[in-house]
Structures are given as structure tokens and as C-alpha cells.
Design a protein around this motif. Structure first.
Motif, PDB file in Angstrom:
ATOM      1  N   ILE A 155       0.843  -1.197   0.000  1.00  0.00           N
ATOM      2  CA  ILE A 155       0.000   0.000   0.000  1.00  0.00           C
ATOM      3  C   ILE A 155       0.880   1.249   0.000  1.00  0.00           C
ATOM      4  N   TYR A 156       1.723   1.370   1.001  1.00  0.00           N
ATOM      5  CA  TYR A 156       2.648   2.497   1.138  1.00  0.00           C
ATOM      6  C   TYR A 156       3.942   1.998   1.753  1.00  0.00           C
ATOM      7  N   LYS A 174       4.187   5.655  -2.646  1.00  0.00           N
ATOM      8  CA  LYS A 174       2.982   4.868  -2.901  1.00  0.00           C
ATOM      9  C   LYS A 174       3.340   3.499  -3.457  1.00  0.00           C
ATOM     10  N   SER A 188      -2.321   2.074  -3.291  1.00  0.00           N
ATOM     11  CA  SER A 188      -2.414   3.244  -2.412  1.00  0.00           C
ATOM     12  C   SER A 188      -3.754   3.980  -2.472  1.00  0.00           C
ATOM     13  N   GLU A 189      -4.530   3.774  -3.527  1.00  0.00           N
ATOM     14  CA  GLU A 189      -5.790   4.514  -3.648  1.00  0.00           C
ATOM     15  C   GLU A 189      -6.732   4.140  -2.514  1.00  0.00           C
ATOM     16  N   TYR A 247      -6.124   5.144   0.598  1.00  0.00           N
ATOM     17  CA  TYR A 247      -5.336   5.118   1.826  1.00  0.00           C
ATOM     18  C   TYR A 247      -4.435   6.353   1.908  1.00  0.00           C
ATOM     19  N   ASP A 248      -4.132   6.769   3.124  1.00  0.00           N
ATOM     20  CA  ASP A 248      -3.098   7.763   3.394  1.00  0.00           C
ATOM     21  C   ASP A 248      -2.133   7.144   4.394  1.00  0.00           C
ATOM     22  N   ALA A 249      -0.903   7.630   4.390  1.00  0.00           N
ATOM     23  CA  ALA A 249       0.063   7.115   5.353  1.00  0.00           C
ATOM     24  C   ALA A 249       0.843   8.277   5.945  1.00  0.00           C
ATOM     25  N   LEU A 268      -1.227   4.144   9.048  1.00  0.00           N
ATOM     26  CA  LEU A 268      -1.994   3.998   7.802  1.00  0.00           C
ATOM     27  C   LEU A 268      -3.430   4.399   8.077  1.00  0.00           C
TER      28      LEU A 268
END
Lengths: 115, 110
Positions: free
Chosen positions: A46-47, A57, A61-62, A64-66, A76
Motif C-alpha cells: 500500500i505504502y 505509494k 495506495s488509492e 489510503y493515506d500514510a 496507515l
């Protein structure tokens, strides 16, 4: 030796909710990763973060934020949980990335269920 | 498409038997890693085999690597019930990221 601690162990959310998963490592590793594992499937990245203050990324990754708050921690965020989503999120760390001979050390995972 | 892939989804053996899990990969590599994931745990590395190595051993485990056919195998001898797990091969096709196959679920029955 060291350990990777993921919190929480289980996370139940509702559709549309923003959910945050946390990871701490005491290996003093530079690089940290978040992978997603769906039932019966492999791990998808994901990240990842090569060093503190870096964020890269992965393929997934779409949605999600990290955040790499400091060298030892990597969070995450699921920005909007999808109904009936069920997966295990695995955090890992390794010495500086870019070395194909690096070993990844994993936490036990956070199991997410979305109602 | 998977950059690394085990060839079987699941295997079942009886305790004491030997078993082999196979993996194929799609890019040039400098090393290939095998991981094991037991139920409720994260994956743990078993063996790292470099591209200039043909075979690597770790106790009852033996990994082979054939760079010409882009394939690897992990053999376990004298299996035990505690070897029950999912086994993954993994490679670094690009600079920083380790890619995992889908895994082979091994069940060792008493």
C-alpha cells in the motif's frame, strides 16, 4: 532482536468511516511498509517509507493515506471504509530499502472488518 | 500479473513426509526470499538465496534457485505439524519494494 507492534489487533468500522492503524518498531530500521492481505491471497503493498519524512505509494495506495511520524512509527489511514471490506493489514520494517538482500520483519497484523 | 508466484494454492502431507513448494518469477533478480506465515501471525523469513547461489539450506529447509528458468523451490524434510503455514516466495523486481506471490498453503497432518 526487536519487535513490531501493530495496534489495534482488531478493528471494526462502518461504511464511510475514516480508520487509522498504527505501527511501531524498535529495530531502529530505516524503512517501513504497509501491506494488505486479503483472504487466501498474497501481500500487496500500500505504502512504504524509505526513511523518516519519506513516503512512497505502492500498487494499492488509492483509498489510503500514510504518515511516518518518526523513525519508529508508521501509520496507515483508510480514508473511507468500504462496506463488507475484510482484510489483514501488515506492517513491516527493514534496514535501508534498495537492498534486495534485506529481510522484512512483520507485525502480527490488524484485522479489519467493515459493517 | 504476479511478479512472483507459487505454483500450487494448497498442499497436504502427513507428518514425517517431505514436501516441495515451487515458485516462478518474471524479472531478473539479485536475490529471492522465502517466507512462512503461520495462522494469526505476520510472515517470517526462512531463507534468502542470492542469484549466484544454486542452493541454500537452513536446518530441514532447502531452497534452490534456477535463474535460467526463473524458478525456485523450497523443500521441507521430515515435516512436523508445526510446519503448517502459508509459504511465500518474494523478489525485489524494483529498487525498494519486495513483491510476494500468492502463497502455497501447506497442511501437515498427524
Amino acid at each position: 532482536g526487536g519487535i513490531i507492534t501493530q495496534t489495534p489487533k482488531f478493528l471494526i468500522g462502518q461504511e464511510g468511516q475514516k480508520l487509522t492503524l498504527k505501527c511501531q518498531q524498535n529495530f531502529n530500521h530505516d524503512t517501513m511498509y504497509w501491506y494488505r492481505q486479503d483472504s487466501g491471497k498474497g501481500l500487496r503493498l500500500i505504502y512504504y517509507s524509505i526513511t523518516e519524512n519519506d513516503l512512497q505509494k505502492g500498487d494499492l495506495s488509492e483509498g489510503y493515506d500514510a504518515s511516518r511520524e518518526k523513525k519508529s512509527s508508521f501509520s496507515l489511514t483508510v480514508t473511507s471504509a468500504q462496506k463488507n471490506e475484510m482484510a489483514v493489514f501488515l506492517c513491516a520494517s527493514s534496514r535501508l530499502g534498495g537492498q534486495s538482500q534485506n529481510t522484512l520483519y512483520f507485525g502480527a497484523g490488524t484485522r479489519l472488518s467493515v459493517l | 500479473s504476479q511478479l512472483a508466484e507459487e505454483n500450487l494454492w494448497a498442499l497436504s502431507v502427513h507428518e514425517g513426509e517431505s514436501v516441495t513448494v515451487n515458485c516462478s518469477y518474471k524479472t531478473s533478480i539479485t536475490a529471492l526470499q522465502w517466507y512462512r506465515q503461520k495462522s494469526g501471525e505476520g510472515p517470517a523469513q526462512l531463507i534468502l538465496i542470492r542469484s549466484n547461489e544454486r542452493e541454500k539450506r537452513n536446518g530441514r529447509l532447502r531452497a534452490t534457485l534456477d535463474t535460467s528458468s526463473q524458478s525456485s523451490s523450497l523443500s521441507i524434510t521430515a515435516t512436523r505439524c508445526e510446519d503448517t503455514a502459508v509459504y511465500f516466495c518474494a523478489t525485489y523486481p524494483n529498487y525498494n519494494v519486495l513483491y510476494f506471490g500468492s502463497g502455497t498453503k501447506l497442511t501437515v497432518e498427524p
